[in-house]
Design a protein around this motif. Structure first.
Motif, PDB file in Angstrom:
ATOM      1  N   GLN A 246     -32.855  -0.801  59.673  1.00 21.87           N
ATOM      2  CA  GLN A 246     -31.857  -1.621  58.994  1.00 21.87           C
ATOM      3  C   GLN A 246     -32.485  -2.402  57.835  1.00 21.87           C
ATOM      4  O   GLN A 246     -31.795  -2.805  56.896  1.00 21.87           O
ATOM      5  N   ASN A 247     -33.807  -2.627  57.906  1.00 20.67           N
ATOM      6  CA  ASN A 247     -34.494  -3.380  56.840  1.00 20.67           C
ATOM      7  C   ASN A 247     -34.930  -2.474  55.695  1.00 20.67           C
ATOM      8  O   ASN A 247     -35.583  -2.935  54.754  1.00 20.67           O
ATOM      9  N   GLY A 248     -34.637  -1.192  55.807  1.00 19.31           N
ATOM     10  CA  GLY A 248     -35.000  -0.243  54.763  1.00 19.31           C
ATOM     11  C   GLY A 248     -36.357   0.381  54.941  1.00 19.31           C
ATOM     12  O   GLY A 248     -36.782   1.185  54.101  1.00 19.31           O
ATOM     13  N   ALA A 249     -37.053   0.037  56.016  1.00 20.60           N
ATOM     14  CA  ALA A 249     -38.356   0.632  56.283  1.00 20.60           C
ATOM     15  C   ALA A 249     -38.190   2.049  56.821  1.00 20.60           C
ATOM     16  O   ALA A 249     -37.152   2.416  57.368  1.00 20.60           O
ATOM     17  N   THR A 250     -39.245   2.841  56.623  1.00 26.07           N
ATOM     18  CA  THR A 250     -39.238   4.220  57.115  1.00 26.07           C
ATOM     19  C   THR A 250     -40.272   4.364  58.224  1.00 26.07           C
ATOM     20  O   THR A 250     -41.457   4.071  58.006  1.00 26.07           O
TER      21      THR A 250
END
Length: 1023
Positions: A246-250
Motif C-alpha cells: 500500500q506504501n508503493g514498495a515492491t
C-alpha cells in the motif's frame, strides 16, 4: 404329425439342424456374460451436492430441503430420502415400479435447474445420476513399495490410465495416495509490517500466473497469433512473485511467506495386510461383466509388473469375481452330477444303453439351445439361471420318455421301426404339448410381479421355459428319428428276467393293494389327507421366513469408531490393537484391507473422519476352512469387544446383491433431537430380542463443535459483514487456494496457510485477528460469542420430514420371527404424538416380494386349470387333477422343516413351479382311467389297471426330476445356498405330491364321479 413324419423320413436334415444348433449354442455360451446374480433394476435417482466445511444443519437447511421441495412433485416418485452431513448432501429418489427412469431424470434435472440458483454461492453443482446397485468396485488392487509419493505418481501416470483402457472398466479410483501441494505459510508479523493481507498475495499470484491470447498481427502473407505467457516455470518463480504494498514498495512473496513443496495433510491411512499401501478400486461399466473385467485387470497387472521397477509390486486385494467363478463352477458340477443321476435312472427303467442314449441326447441339446435363447434375450449366466437349468434338467426328459414308451408299445405290436416312430410320436404329440404347456404357464404371471422378486424370478423362469421348449422340440423330432434308427434290438429280454423289473412288479403289486384299500375307505383316506395338510401348516411358525438365503462368500467387515473428534493417531493405535487380535485368525484370512480415517472410499459415501477405520477382510474359500463366515464373525466380534476406547462392529458382507440391512427401523417425526432420544430407546428395547445382532443408530454419534455466533450489530460498527468474517476464519483454519502450478503435465494446488501452531487450539480461534475494511485489526471475540456443543454427524430426512434409522443384523434365527418380536416390542413402547416408526430393509422387501409372489401363485394355479380344461374339453376332470396341489403343502413344509431352511424367495418360486409340475402325473393317471372306461372297463378295474400301468412312467419322470435336483438340495459347493431352498421345495413337494397323486386322486375321481352320477340321475327323474 407332419413334424414327426418329416423328422423320421429326413434323418440327415435333422442331424444337420442339431449340429447347427450345437454350434450356435457353443458360440452363444462363449459370448454370455457371467455374474453372480441377475441384474436388479432399481428405479432410483441420486442427487449429490458438496458444500465445503458446512455443518450438517446448514447443509440440510440450505441445500437438502430446497432440493427436496423442488423434486417432490416429480411424477412417479415414491419416496425421497436425504442425508445431510458435514460438507455434502445426498438426496435419493425412489420411483414406483414401471416408471420410465430416463424421462423421470429429465424432469428431475429441470426441477433442480430451477432451484440451484438459490443454493449457496460456494456450493458445488448438483450431480444427478441413476443409481445402480452394481456401482461398487469389482476389484481392489494394491501398489506397494518404499516411497508413497513415488507410488502415487506411478499410480496416476502409469497404472490408472492403463487399467482404464482395459475392456469393461468404467473408472479407477486411487485410495491412500499422497497429493503434492505447494504450501505458502503466512508470516503474520511480516504481513502486518508491509501492510498486506492474504487477498493481496492471492491477487498477485493469480495476476502473474496466467497465459492468454491477445490477438493477431500480419507478417507477410501470414497471421501471427499473439500470446502472453506468464505461468510459473518453477517453484522459485512462486516465491519471486512481485507484490506492490500500500506504501508503493515492491516486495516478493517469499518475503512474507515460507514456500514448502510438500503434500496435502493426510487425514487417513490405507493398510493392506499390515503394510501401508496405495489401493486402486476398479469399477466396471454398466454393461460390463465382472468376471471379464477382473480377468482383463489381472492380465494388465502381469504386463505392468514386468514394466515397473523391482521395488514396486501390484497385488490383488479383493477380487469379487473369484466367488462368482467358484459359484458358477459348483452349479455346473451339480448340473453334471444331476444329469448323471438322471441317466442312471433312465438306464434302470429302460434296461437299454441305446434307449438311454436316445432320451439322454435331449439333455445336452436342450441345454445348448437354452444358451442360444438366453444370449438373444440378453440374460446372463448366474447362479439362478443355471439353477433353473438344473431344475429343468430332470423335466427335460419327461416328454422324451413318454414318446419313447409309446413308440416301443407300437414296436411290440409288430409295426416296423419307422412306422412305430411315426405313429407312437404322432399319437402323443397333443398330450405332450399340453403337458409341457401346463408347466410353462406358471411363469406367465411374472408380469404381475414387480421389484426384486421379478428381477430374480424372470431370468430363472426364462431359463426353465427355454429348456422345456427345446426339450419338447427334441422329443417331437430327434427322439422319433433316433428311435427309428437305433432301437431295433432295444429293450429285448431274450427270455431273461430283469431284476429291476422284478422290483417294479413288487412295487406295483403293493401299490395295487393300497389303492384297493383306499377305494374301499374313501372317507378315511380324505380325512387322513386333510389332517396331514393341516398338520404340515402347523409347522409354519417353526419354519419361519427370510428374504434371500445367505451365501458364505467369505467376506467380512470390521467397523472401528473411537470417540467423535478423536485424532487420527489415536485411531491408528486402536487399529494396531485390532490387528494384534486378528493374528489368531491368520489361517482363515486371505487379505486384510483397512482404511483409517477418510483415505479410503470403500462405499458410495466414501470414508469417515479421523475417528473411524473400516476393515474389508477376504477369507479363504469355504471349502478350505472348518468354520462358516458367520462363525468367524461372531468369534472375532467377541474378541474385539474387549478393546477399550472404541466401538467395534463386525459383520459379514454381501459382495453380490447389496440387499441392505436385514432390519431397518425408520423413525419419523418433526424434531431431530426427539428422534435421537427415541432411537436410543428403540436400540435398548430390541437388543433383548433373540436373533438381533449389533443394533446401531446414528443417534449416539456427535461431533464436538464450536458454534461461533457473530454479533451483527458490533460487526457493523467496524464495517464488517458476516461473510467477511467467515472468510477470514476459514482462511485461518482451513487455508485458501491461491492458484495452480503446472509441472511436467501435473497440476497442483498452491495454498495459503497459517502456521500450524496458529490454527490448532481454541485460544487460536479466540485470538484470531480480523481485518476491517479500514485496515484496523480486531480480535474475533470482539464481534462474536463462542459456544461449545455436540453437533450431529449427519441429518436424515424422508419425504421432507426428519428421520432416524436403527439398523441390525440377524443371526441364528429367521428374519420373519425376529421382525415379529421387534414389532411386538415397538408396539409396547410409548411413542410421542406426531412420531411414527416403520420397518424397512430386507424385512420390507421380503413382505412386498412374498405378497407379489402369492398373487403370481394364484394366477398360476388358475392358468394351469385353464390349460387342462382346454386339453380335456371338460371342467370336471381338471378340477379332480387340481387336488394334487394341496398335498404339495405337506412336502414343502415338511422339507423345509427337516432341512432347517426358512421360506425365502427361491423357496416361494419353487412352490409356484410345483403348481405346473405336480399336475402332470395326475393328468397321465386320469387321462388313462378315462381311456380304459371308454373301452368298456368297469370303473374300479379301470382305476386299478390305470394305476398299475401308469406307475412306471410316473416313477420314471418323478425320479429323474428329483434326482437331478438332489446335488443342489445338498448345497454342494460355493454359492449353492442360494438355490438350496428352490431345490428342497421341488424335491420334497414333488415326492410327497406324487404319493398323494397315486393314492388320493383315484379316490377323488370316484367321489366326483358318484356326485356327477347322482346329478345326472336326478335330472332324468325330473325330466
Amino acid at each position: 404329425m407332419k413334424l414327426v413324419n418329416t423328422s423320421v423320413k429326413r434323418p440327415v436334415g435333422v442331424i444337420m439342424i442339431v449340429l447347427a444348433i450345437i454350434a450356435l449354442g457353443v458360440i452363444s455360451l462363449r459370448s454370455l456374460a457371467v455374474d453372480l446374480f441377475p441384474k436388479i433394476d432399481l428405479p432410483i435417482a441420486v442427487i449429490a451436492t458438496s458444500y465445503d466445511d458446512a455443518a450438517p444443519q446448514e447443509v440440510e437447511n440450505l441445500i437438502s430441503r430446497p432440493i427436496e421441495n423442488a423434486i417432490s412433485s416429480v411424477e412417479g416418485v415414491d419416496t425421497i430420502q436425504s442425508q445431510s452431513q458435514s460438507g455434502s448432501s445426498l438426496v435419493v429418489m425412489m420411483f414406483n415400479n414401471g416408471v420410465d427412469l430416463d424421462q423421470a431424470l429429465l424432469d428431475v434435472r429441470e426441477r433442480v435447474d430451477q432451484v440451484k440458483g438459490f443454493l449457496p454461492q460456494n456450493a458445488a453443482e448438483p450431480n444427478i445420476m441413476r443409481f445402480n446397485p452394481e456401482q461398487m468396485p469389482v476389484m481392489w488392487v494394491s501398489i506397494t513399495g518404499k516411497d508413497a509419493s513415488a507410488l502415487t505418481q506411478i499410480a496416476e501416470d502409469q497404472v490408472v490410465p492403463y487399467f482404464e483402457r482395459q475392456g469393461g472398466v468404467a473408472s479407477v479410483t486411487v485410495e491412500g495416495a499422497k497429493t503434492r501441494e505447494i504450501q505458502l505459510i503466512l508470516d503474520e508479523a511480516k504481513m502486518q509490517q508491509y501492510g498486506l493481507n492474504p487477498q493481496a498475495i492471492t491477487q498477485a499470484l493469480n495476476s502473474q500466473n496466467q497465459s492468454s491470447s491477445v490477438g493477431t498481427v500480419e507478417r507477410g502473407d501470414k497471421d501471427l497469433q499473439l500470446r502472453v505467457t506468464g505461468t510459473f516455470d518453477s517453484i522459485d518463480d512462486i516465491g519471486k512473485t512481485i507484490i506492490q504494498t500500500q506504501n508503493g514498495a515492491t516486495i516478493h512473496v517469499e518475503d512474507v511467506v515460507e514456500v514448502h513443496d510438500t503434500y496435502k495433510e493426510s487425514n487417513g491411512l490405507t493398510l493392506v495386510n499390515g503394510s501401508e499401501s496405495i489401493v486402486l478400486s476398479i469399477m466396471k461399466k454398466t454393461d460390463g461383466n465382472t468376471v471379464d473385467v477382473a480377468s482383463n485387470i489381472k492380465d494388465a497387472m502381469s504386463e505392468l509388473n514386468g514394466q515397473l521397477s523391482e521395488d514396486v509390486d501390484l497385488g490383488v486385494v479383493i477380487d469379487t469375481s473369484e466367488f462368482i467363478e467358484m459359484s458358477i463352477d459348483s452349479v455346473v458340477k451339480n448340473i453334471l452330477l444331476g444329469g448323471i443321476m438322471s441317466l442312471i435312472i433312465l438306464l434302470l427303467f429302460l434296461k437299454s444303453i441305446r434307449a438311454t442314449i436316445v432320451i439322454g441326447a435331449s439333455i445336452p441339446i436342450a441345454i445348448i439351445s437354452t444358451f442360444t435363447l438366453m444370449y438373444f434375450t440378453g440374460e446372463t449366466l448366474n447362479i439362478l439361471t443355471l439353477g433353473g437349468l438344473a431344475l429343468g434338467l430332470g423335466m427335460m426328459v419327461d416328454s422324451s420318455i413318454v414318446i419313447l414308451e409309446n413308440i416301443y408299445s407300437y414296436r411290440q405290436r409288430g409295426y416296423s421301426l419307422k412306422e412305430s416312430a411315426i405313429k407312437g410320436a404322432s399319437e402323443l404329440t397333443p398330450a405332450v404339448i399340453a403337458s409341457t404347456t401346463t408347466t410353462l404357464v406358471v411363469f406367465l404371471p411374472i408380469v404381475f410381479v414387480q421389484g426384486i422378486a421379478s428381477d430374480l424370478f424372470t431370468p430363472l423362469a426364462l431359463a426353465v421355459a427355454f429348456s422345456l421348449i427345446a426339450s419338447l422340440v427334441v422329443a417331437l423330432t430327434l427322439v422319433p428319428m433316433l428311435s427309428s434308427k437305433l432301437l431295433s434290438k432295444a429293450m429285448e429280454n431274450h427270455g431273461r428276467r430283469y431284476w429291476f423289473n422284478n422290483l417294479l412288479e413288487r412295487i406295483g403289486s403293493g401299490y395295487a393293494r393300497i389303492l384297493k384299500w383306499t377305494l374301499k375307505h374313501r372317507k378315511t383316506t380324505v380325512a387322513a389327507t386333510i389332517i396331514t395338510i393341516v398338520g404340515s401348516l402347523a409347522l409354519t411358525p417353526l419354519i419361519g421366513a427370510e428374504f434371500m438365503p445367505e451365501a458364505d462368500q467369505g467376506q467380512m467387515e470390521i467397523s472401528v469408531e473411537t470417540a467423535t473428534g478423536t485424532s487420527l493417531s489415536h485411531t491408528e493405535d486402536i487399529v494396531e490393537k485390532v490387528n494384534d487380535r486378528l493374528t489368531d485368525y491368520e489361517d482363515y484370512i486371505e487379505t486384510n484391507y483397512v482404511s483409517v480415517g477418510s483415505s479410503g472410499a470403500m462405499g458410495p459415501m466414501g470414508g469417515g473422519g479421523g475417528n473411524q477405520a473400516s476393515y474389508m477382510i477376504q477369507l479363504i474359500p469355504a471349502s478350505d476352512r472348518d468354520k462358516t463366515t458367520t462363525d468367524i464373525v461372531q468369534e472375532i466380534d467377541q474378541r474385539l469387544q474387549g478393546i477399550p476406547g472404541a466401538e467395534i462392529t463386525v459383520s459379514a458382507s454381501d459382495a453380490g446383491m447389496g440387499m441392505g440391512d436385514p432390519i431397518q427401523i425408520q423413525l419419523n417425526g418433526p424434531e431431530h433431537e426427539v428422534l435421537s432420544d427415541l432411537a436410543e430407546e428403540v436400540v435398548s428395547e430390541i437388543q433383548a430380542v433373540n436373533g438381533v445382532y449389533n443394533p446401531t443408530t446414528a443417534a449416539s454419534e456427535g461431533v464436538p463443535q464450536m458454534n461461533i455466533e457473530i454479533n451483527n450489530e458490533k460487526a457493523a460498527m467496524y464495517g464488517l459483514t458476516q461473510d467477511q468474517i467467515l472468510g477470514q476464519i476459514s482462511l485461518q483454519f482451513t487455508g485458501q487456494l491461491a492458484t495452480q502450478y503446472r509441472e511436467e503435465g501435473h497440476e497442483m494446488d498452491v495454498t495459503l496457510l497459517y502456521p500450524e501452531d496458529q490454527r490448532s487450539t481454541i485460544s487460536d480461534l479466540q485470538d484470531l485477528k480480523v481485518t476491517t475494511p479500514t485496515g484496523a485489526v480486531i480480535p474475533l471475540e470482539e464481534v462474536s460469542d463462542f459456544q461449545e456443543m455436540q453437533g450431529p454427524v449427519s441429518l436424515l430426512r424422508q419425504n421432507q420430514q426428519p428421520q432416524m434409522n436403527i439398523t441390525s443384523d440377524v443371526v441364528d434365527r429367521d428374519l420373519a420371527s425376529v421382525v415379529s418380536d421387534i414389532e411386538d416390542r415397538l408396539a409396547s413402547m410409548s411413542i410421542p404424538e406426531n412420531y411414527s416408526y416403520s420397518l424397512g430393509g430386507q424385512a420390507e422387501d421380503m413382505t412386498e416380494s412374498f405378497t407379489d409372489l402369492a398373487l403370481a401363485l394364484v394366477f398360476s394355479i388358475f392358468l394351469v386349470y385353464a390349460v387342462m380344461a382346454i386339453q380335456f374339453e371338460n371342467f370336471l376332470f381338471p378340477f379332480i387333477i387340481m387336488f394334487s396341489l394341496p398335498a404339495t403343502v405337506v412336502g414343502v413344509m415338511g422339507g423345509l422343516f427337516v432341512t432347517g431352511l426358512p421360506l425365502s424367495i427361491p423357496g416361494f418360486i419353487g412352490i409356484i413351479m410345483l403348481a405346473g409340475i405336480v399336475v402332470n402325473n395326475s393328468i397321465v393317471l386320469v387321462d388313462y382311467i378315462n381311456i380304459l372306461r371308454r373301452r368298456g372297463m368297469d370303473r374300479f378295474e379301470a382305476i386299478i389297471e390305470a394305476g398299475k400301468s401308469r406307475l412306471r412312467p410316473i416313477l420314471m419322470t418323478t425320479l429323474t426330476t428329483i434326482l437331478a435336483m438332489i446335488p443342489l438340495g445338498l448345497a454342494l459347493g460355493e454359492g449353492a445356498e442360494m438355490q438350496q431352498p428352490l431345490a428342497v421345495t421341488i424335491i420334497f413337494g414333488l415326492s410327497v405330491s406324487s404319493i398323494f397323486t397315486l393314492v388320493l386322486i383315484p379316490v377323488v375321481y370316484t367321489l366326483f364321479d358318484d356326485l356327477t352320477g347322482k346329478i345326472v340321475r336326478r335330472k332324468k327323474k325330473e325330466a
